[in-house]
Design a protein around this motif. Structure first.
Motif, short mmCIF file in Angstrom:
data_model
loop_
_atom_site.label_atom_id
_atom_site.label_comp_id
_atom_site.label_asym_id
_atom_site.label_seq_id
_atom_site.Cartn_x
_atom_site.Cartn_y
_atom_site.Cartn_z
N LYS A 2 0.87 -1.07 0.12
CA LYS A 2 0.00 0.01 -0.06
C LYS A 2 1.04 1.27 0.01
O LYS A 2 2.01 1.26 0.67
CB LYS A 2 -0.95 0.05 1.12
CG LYS A 2 -1.94 -1.17 1.29
CD LYS A 2 -2.72 -0.96 2.42
CE LYS A 2 -3.89 -2.20 2.55
NZ LYS A 2 -4.72 -1.91 3.77
N LEU A 67 -1.88 5.93 5.18
CA LEU A 67 -2.14 4.52 4.27
C LEU A 67 -3.10 4.89 3.05
O LEU A 67 -4.25 5.26 3.55
CB LEU A 67 -2.14 3.09 4.98
CG LEU A 67 -1.22 2.38 5.67
CD1 LEU A 67 -1.38 1.25 6.17
CD2 LEU A 67 0.12 2.41 4.62
N HIS A 68 -2.72 4.52 2.08
CA HIS A 68 -4.11 4.46 0.58
C HIS A 68 -4.41 2.91 0.71
O HIS A 68 -3.62 2.03 0.24
CB HIS A 68 -3.20 5.08 -0.56
CG HIS A 68 -4.37 5.52 -1.37
ND1 HIS A 68 -5.10 4.58 -2.04
CD2 HIS A 68 -4.85 6.84 -1.73
CE1 HIS A 68 -5.93 5.24 -2.93
NE2 HIS A 68 -5.57 6.74 -2.55
N ASP A 69 -5.77 2.91 0.62
CA ASP A 69 -6.14 1.43 0.70
C ASP A 69 -6.67 1.14 -0.60
O ASP A 69 -7.61 0.24 -0.97
CB ASP A 69 -7.39 1.31 1.77
CG ASP A 69 -8.43 2.28 1.61
OD1 ASP A 69 -8.30 3.00 0.68
OD2 ASP A 69 -9.55 2.24 2.26
N GLY A 70 -6.39 2.16 -1.47
CA GLY A 70 -7.07 2.01 -2.89
C GLY A 70 -8.08 2.61 -3.30
O GLY A 70 -8.55 3.02 -4.61
N TRP A 73 -7.25 7.81 1.32
CA TRP A 73 -5.96 7.79 2.54
C TRP A 73 -6.78 7.52 3.79
O TRP A 73 -7.99 7.99 3.99
CB TRP A 73 -5.50 9.08 2.58
CG TRP A 73 -4.52 9.37 1.42
CD1 TRP A 73 -4.78 10.11 0.25
CD2 TRP A 73 -3.04 8.96 1.03
NE1 TRP A 73 -3.69 9.91 -0.73
CE2 TRP A 73 -2.47 9.32 -0.11
CE3 TRP A 73 -2.18 8.14 1.99
CZ2 TRP A 73 -1.25 9.03 -0.60
CZ3 TRP A 73 -1.03 7.69 1.55
CH2 TRP A 73 -0.48 8.06 0.26
N GLN A 74 -6.03 6.96 4.81
CA GLN A 74 -6.58 6.82 6.22
C GLN A 74 -5.38 6.65 7.09
O GLN A 74 -4.23 6.52 6.81
CB GLN A 74 -7.61 5.59 6.14
CG GLN A 74 -6.68 4.30 5.95
CD GLN A 74 -7.57 3.20 5.94
OE1 GLN A 74 -8.53 2.85 6.70
NE2 GLN A 74 -7.22 2.11 5.08
N SER A 76 -2.87 5.46 9.57
CA SER A 76 -2.07 4.27 9.38
C SER A 76 -2.52 3.60 10.88
O SER A 76 -2.61 4.16 11.68
CB SER A 76 -0.80 4.26 9.07
OG SER A 76 -0.10 4.77 10.33
#
Length: 206
Positions: A2, A67-70, A73-74, A76
């Motif tokens: 990710k 983190l980018h989950d696809g 962003w959120q 981590s």
């Protein structure tokens, strides 16, 4: 895999940024998360408060991240949260008598931590102050009840050093222990914070 961006990147900090830089701030990081469309802003406040409860003063911007989950962003998952070693009675002071986190905890600057400061900042993180107060008290109770047992469990491979390490980190949990021992401290702080706007309005009226 990710995509990951440290808080240092999200805050656009210089490589040599140190304590005192106004952008090295939990509140500014919350604003950056809004700009990035990142989820988890209330959890960032909880992360800040938890660092205080366990005496983790190594909470610098590279120890937070997104983190980018696809899809977006959120915040981590938490990492590198460790109680600091601070033997009791060093320099004749109580352990963590002047607890200060590595990132600013208030719009006024500085990493100082106390209940009033934490609750006043909660709305900036999209948290109701009452909910924040309840979370803080519950977390303080949990840390107080479980910290030593978990620490001893983690130190099991080092039986000869375990007691010394437990003793030297005990002061890290002083803030949590204080709140757990007297729950009225959080209630009183919440009442004071809620009364403050009314007092300011009255003062302006005069």
């Amino acid at each position: 895999r990710k995509l990951f961006a440290s808080a240092h990147t999200a805050l656009a900090l210089n490589l040599d940024a140190v304590r005192g830089d106004p952008k090295r701030s939990y509140l500014v990081l919350a604003d950056a998360m809004r700009s990035w469309g990142a989820a988890g802003i209330p959890q960032l406040w909880q992360r800040m408060a938890f660092n205080a409860l366990v005496g983790n003063v190594d909470d610098h911007p590279r120890n937070h991240g997104l983190l980018h989950d696809g899809a977006g962003w959120q915040l981590s998952p938490a990492f590198d949260i460790t109680p600091i070693f601070r033997p009791a009675n060093r320099h004749g002071e109580p352990p963590f008598s002047r607890l200060s986190l590595a990132m600013d905890t208030s719009a006024s600057g500085g990493g100082a931590v106390d209940v009033l400061r934490l609750l006043r900042s909660a709305p900036h993180f999209e948290l109701d102050m009452g909910d924040a107060a309840r979370w803080l008290q519950d977390a303080a109770n949990t840390v107080t009840q479980q910290s030593e047992g978990l620490l001893r469990e983690a130190l099991a491979p080092l039986p000869d050093d375990a007691q010394a390490i437990v003793d030297d980190t005990r002061g890290s949990f002083c803030f949590a222990q204080t709140l757990a021992a007297d729950p009225t401290l959080v209630d009183k702080a919440l009442d004071e914070v809620k009364r403050a706007p009314a007092r300011r309005r009255t003062s302006r009226g005069r």
